[in-house]
Design a protein around this motif. Structure first.
Motif, PDB file in Angstrom:
ATOM      1  N   PRO A   1       0.793  -1.230   0.000  1.00  0.00           N
ATOM      2  CA  PRO A   1       0.000   0.000   0.000  1.00  0.00           C
ATOM      3  C   PRO A   1       0.830   1.287   0.000  1.00  0.00           C
ATOM      4  O   PRO A   1       0.292   2.371   0.169  1.00  0.00           O
ATOM      5  N   GLU A   2       2.152   1.186  -0.170  1.00  0.00           N
ATOM      6  CA  GLU A   2       3.020   2.354  -0.027  1.00  0.00           C
ATOM      7  C   GLU A   2       2.672   3.538  -0.933  1.00  0.00           C
ATOM      8  O   GLU A   2       2.659   4.676  -0.453  1.00  0.00           O
ATOM      9  N   PRO A   3       2.395   3.334  -2.244  1.00  0.00           N
ATOM     10  CA  PRO A   3       2.095   4.503  -3.071  1.00  0.00           C
ATOM     11  C   PRO A   3       0.908   5.323  -2.557  1.00  0.00           C
ATOM     12  O   PRO A   3       0.971   6.557  -2.520  1.00  0.00           O
ATOM     13  N   VAL A   4      -0.154   4.660  -2.133  1.00  0.00           N
ATOM     14  CA  VAL A   4      -1.332   5.389  -1.656  1.00  0.00           C
ATOM     15  C   VAL A   4      -1.065   6.015  -0.288  1.00  0.00           C
ATOM     16  O   VAL A   4      -1.524   7.116  -0.017  1.00  0.00           O
ATOM     17  N   MET A   5      -0.288   5.354   0.548  1.00  0.00           N
ATOM     18  CA  MET A   5       0.076   5.943   1.835  1.00  0.00           C
ATOM     19  C   MET A   5       0.890   7.215   1.631  1.00  0.00           C
ATOM     20  O   MET A   5       0.650   8.235   2.289  1.00  0.00           O
ATOM     21  N   MET A   6       1.827   7.179   0.694  1.00  0.00           N
ATOM     22  CA  MET A   6       2.626   8.367   0.392  1.00  0.00           C
ATOM     23  C   MET A   6       1.751   9.452  -0.238  1.00  0.00           C
ATOM     24  O   MET A   6       1.923  10.630   0.049  1.00  0.00           O
ATOM     25  N   LEU A   7       0.821   9.048  -1.096  1.00  0.00           N
ATOM     26  CA  LEU A   7      -0.100   9.997  -1.724  1.00  0.00           C
ATOM     27  C   LEU A   7      -0.937  10.702  -0.669  1.00  0.00           C
ATOM     28  O   LEU A   7      -1.143  11.919  -0.736  1.00  0.00           O
ATOM     29  N   HIS A   8      -1.393   9.959   0.317  1.00  0.00           N
ATOM     30  CA  HIS A   8      -2.205  10.536   1.384  1.00  0.00           C
ATOM     31  C   HIS A   8      -1.454  11.661   2.099  1.00  0.00           C
ATOM     32  O   HIS A   8      -2.038  12.704   2.411  1.00  0.00           O
ATOM     33  N   ASN A   9      -0.164  11.488   2.312  1.00  0.00           N
ATOM     34  CA  ASN A   9       0.645  12.524   2.954  1.00  0.00           C
ATOM     35  C   ASN A   9       0.982  13.668   1.993  1.00  0.00           C
ATOM     36  O   ASN A   9       0.911  14.835   2.356  1.00  0.00           O
ATOM     37  N   ARG A  10       1.357  13.326   0.770  1.00  0.00           N
ATOM     38  CA  ARG A  10       1.838  14.335  -0.191  1.00  0.00           C
ATOM     39  C   ARG A  10       0.722  15.265  -0.662  1.00  0.00           C
ATOM     40  O   ARG A  10       0.971  16.440  -0.905  1.00  0.00           O
ATOM     41  N   ILE A  11      -0.498  14.772  -0.788  1.00  0.00           N
ATOM     42  CA  ILE A  11      -1.598  15.615  -1.273  1.00  0.00           C
ATOM     43  C   ILE A  11      -1.836  16.773  -0.317  1.00  0.00           C
ATOM     44  O   ILE A  11      -2.269  17.849  -0.728  1.00  0.00           O
ATOM     45  N   ASN A  12      -1.499  16.587   0.955  1.00  0.00           N
ATOM     46  CA  ASN A  12      -1.674  17.665   1.942  1.00  0.00           C
ATOM     47  C   ASN A  12      -0.677  18.802   1.746  1.00  0.00           C
ATOM     48  O   ASN A  12      -0.877  19.887   2.284  1.00  0.00           O
ATOM     49  N   ASP A  13       0.391  18.563   0.992  1.00  0.00           N
ATOM     50  CA  ASP A  13       1.374  19.608   0.696  1.00  0.00           C
ATOM     51  C   ASP A  13       0.914  20.510  -0.445  1.00  0.00           C
ATOM     52  O   ASP A  13       1.545  21.523  -0.728  1.00  0.00           O
TER      53      ASP A  13
ATOM     54  N   PRO B   1      -5.504  23.433  -1.843  1.00  0.00           N
ATOM     55  CA  PRO B   1      -6.768  23.032  -2.469  1.00  0.00           C
ATOM     56  C   PRO B   1      -6.885  23.651  -3.871  1.00  0.00           C
ATOM     57  O   PRO B   1      -6.589  24.822  -4.067  1.00  0.00           O
ATOM     58  N   GLY B   2      -7.245  22.821  -4.843  1.00  0.00           N
ATOM     59  CA  GLY B   2      -7.322  23.256  -6.237  1.00  0.00           C
ATOM     60  C   GLY B   2      -6.027  23.040  -6.995  1.00  0.00           C
ATOM     61  O   GLY B   2      -6.007  23.114  -8.219  1.00  0.00           O
ATOM     62  N   GLY B   3      -4.950  22.775  -6.278  1.00  0.00           N
ATOM     63  CA  GLY B   3      -3.662  22.510  -6.914  1.00  0.00           C
ATOM     64  C   GLY B   3      -3.621  21.103  -7.478  1.00  0.00           C
ATOM     65  O   GLY B   3      -4.445  20.251  -7.156  1.00  0.00           O
ATOM     66  N   VAL B   4      -2.627  20.859  -8.334  1.00  0.00           N
ATOM     67  CA  VAL B   4      -2.521  19.579  -9.034  1.00  0.00           C
ATOM     68  C   VAL B   4      -1.239  18.859  -8.617  1.00  0.00           C
ATOM     69  O   VAL B   4      -0.161  19.444  -8.612  1.00  0.00           O
ATOM     70  N   LEU B   5      -1.403  17.586  -8.272  1.00  0.00           N
ATOM     71  CA  LEU B   5      -0.283  16.717  -7.918  1.00  0.00           C
ATOM     72  C   LEU B   5      -0.096  15.684  -9.022  1.00  0.00           C
ATOM     73  O   LEU B   5      -1.058  15.054  -9.459  1.00  0.00           O
ATOM     74  N   ARG B   6       1.132  15.525  -9.461  1.00  0.00           N
ATOM     75  CA  ARG B   6       1.466  14.485 -10.438  1.00  0.00           C
ATOM     76  C   ARG B   6       2.057  13.311  -9.668  1.00  0.00           C
ATOM     77  O   ARG B   6       2.957  13.499  -8.854  1.00  0.00           O
ATOM     78  N   VAL B   7       1.547  12.117  -9.937  1.00  0.00           N
ATOM     79  CA  VAL B   7       2.037  10.900  -9.293  1.00  0.00           C
ATOM     80  C   VAL B   7       2.589   9.984 -10.376  1.00  0.00           C
ATOM     81  O   VAL B   7       1.932   9.749 -11.391  1.00  0.00           O
ATOM     82  N   VAL B   8       3.803   9.479 -10.145  1.00  0.00           N
ATOM     83  CA  VAL B   8       4.426   8.516 -11.052  1.00  0.00           C
ATOM     84  C   VAL B   8       4.677   7.242 -10.252  1.00  0.00           C
ATOM     85  O   VAL B   8       5.300   7.281  -9.190  1.00  0.00           O
TER      86      VAL B   8
END
Length: 79
Positions: free
Chosen positions: A18-30, A33-40
Protein backbone atom coordinates in the motif's frame (compact mmCIF):
# COMPACT_ATOMS: atom_id res chain seq x y z
CA UNK A 1 3.60 16.71 -19.73
CA UNK A 2 5.32 19.81 -18.43
CA UNK A 3 5.91 20.95 -14.86
CA UNK A 4 3.60 23.90 -15.50
CA UNK A 5 0.67 21.44 -15.64
CA UNK A 6 1.08 20.50 -11.97
CA UNK A 7 2.12 22.06 -8.68
CA UNK A 8 3.91 19.13 -7.02
CA UNK A 9 5.03 15.62 -7.79
CA UNK A 10 5.16 12.28 -6.00
CA UNK A 11 7.63 9.70 -7.29
CA UNK A 12 6.37 6.31 -6.11
CA UNK A 13 8.41 4.24 -8.57
CA UNK A 14 9.57 0.93 -7.14
CA UNK A 15 7.03 0.96 -4.31
CA UNK A 16 4.29 -1.62 -3.90
CA UNK A 17 0.81 -1.56 -2.39
CA UNK A 18 0.00 0.00 0.00
CA UNK A 19 3.02 2.35 -0.03
CA UNK A 20 2.09 4.50 -3.07
CA UNK A 21 -1.33 5.39 -1.66
CA UNK A 22 0.08 5.94 1.84
CA UNK A 23 2.63 8.37 0.39
CA UNK A 24 -0.10 10.00 -1.72
CA UNK A 25 -2.21 10.54 1.38
CA UNK A 26 0.64 12.52 2.95
CA UNK A 27 1.84 14.34 -0.19
CA UNK A 28 -1.60 15.62 -1.27
CA UNK A 29 -1.67 17.67 1.94
CA UNK A 30 1.37 19.61 0.70
CA UNK A 31 -0.69 20.85 -2.27
CA UNK A 32 -3.07 23.79 -1.87
CA UNK A 33 -6.77 23.03 -2.47
CA UNK A 34 -7.32 23.26 -6.24
CA UNK A 35 -3.66 22.51 -6.91
CA UNK A 36 -2.52 19.58 -9.03
CA UNK A 37 -0.28 16.72 -7.92
CA UNK A 38 1.47 14.48 -10.44
CA UNK A 39 2.04 10.90 -9.29
CA UNK A 40 4.43 8.52 -11.05
CA UNK A 41 4.27 4.85 -10.02
CA UNK A 42 5.30 1.42 -11.25
CA UNK A 43 2.83 -0.69 -9.25
CA UNK A 44 -0.13 -1.76 -11.44
CA UNK A 45 -2.39 -1.83 -8.37
CA UNK A 46 -2.33 1.98 -8.42
CA UNK A 47 -4.72 1.83 -11.39
CA UNK A 48 -7.32 0.62 -8.91
CA UNK A 49 -6.14 2.28 -5.70
CA UNK A 50 -5.56 5.88 -6.83
CA UNK A 51 -8.99 6.39 -8.47
CA UNK A 52 -10.62 5.00 -5.30
CA UNK A 53 -8.46 7.26 -3.14
CA UNK A 54 -9.64 10.27 -5.14
CA UNK A 55 -13.28 9.22 -5.05
CA UNK A 56 -13.38 8.58 -1.31
CA UNK A 57 -11.43 11.69 -0.29
CA UNK A 58 -12.99 14.18 -2.71
CA UNK A 59 -10.05 14.78 -5.04
CA UNK A 60 -10.43 14.97 -8.82
CA UNK A 61 -8.51 12.49 -10.97
CA UNK A 62 -7.70 14.64 -14.00
CA UNK A 63 -5.82 11.99 -15.96
CA UNK A 64 -4.53 8.45 -15.71
CA UNK A 65 -1.99 7.21 -18.26
CA UNK A 66 0.37 4.29 -18.73
CA UNK A 67 3.64 4.80 -20.54
CA UNK A 68 6.65 2.44 -20.64
CA UNK A 69 5.50 0.53 -17.53
CA UNK A 70 4.95 3.81 -15.67
CA UNK A 71 1.55 4.81 -14.35
CA UNK A 72 1.11 8.58 -14.36
CA UNK A 73 -1.73 10.43 -12.63
CA UNK A 74 -2.73 14.06 -12.35
CA UNK A 75 -4.86 14.74 -9.27
CA UNK A 76 -6.53 18.03 -8.39
CA UNK A 77 -6.74 18.41 -4.63
CA UNK A 78 -10.23 18.89 -3.30
CA UNK A 79 -11.24 21.05 -0.38
Amino acid sequence: MTASEYDAELDARGLFCPEPVMMLHNRINDVEPGGVLRVVATDPSTTRDIPRFCQFLGHELLSQNESDELFIYLIRRGQ
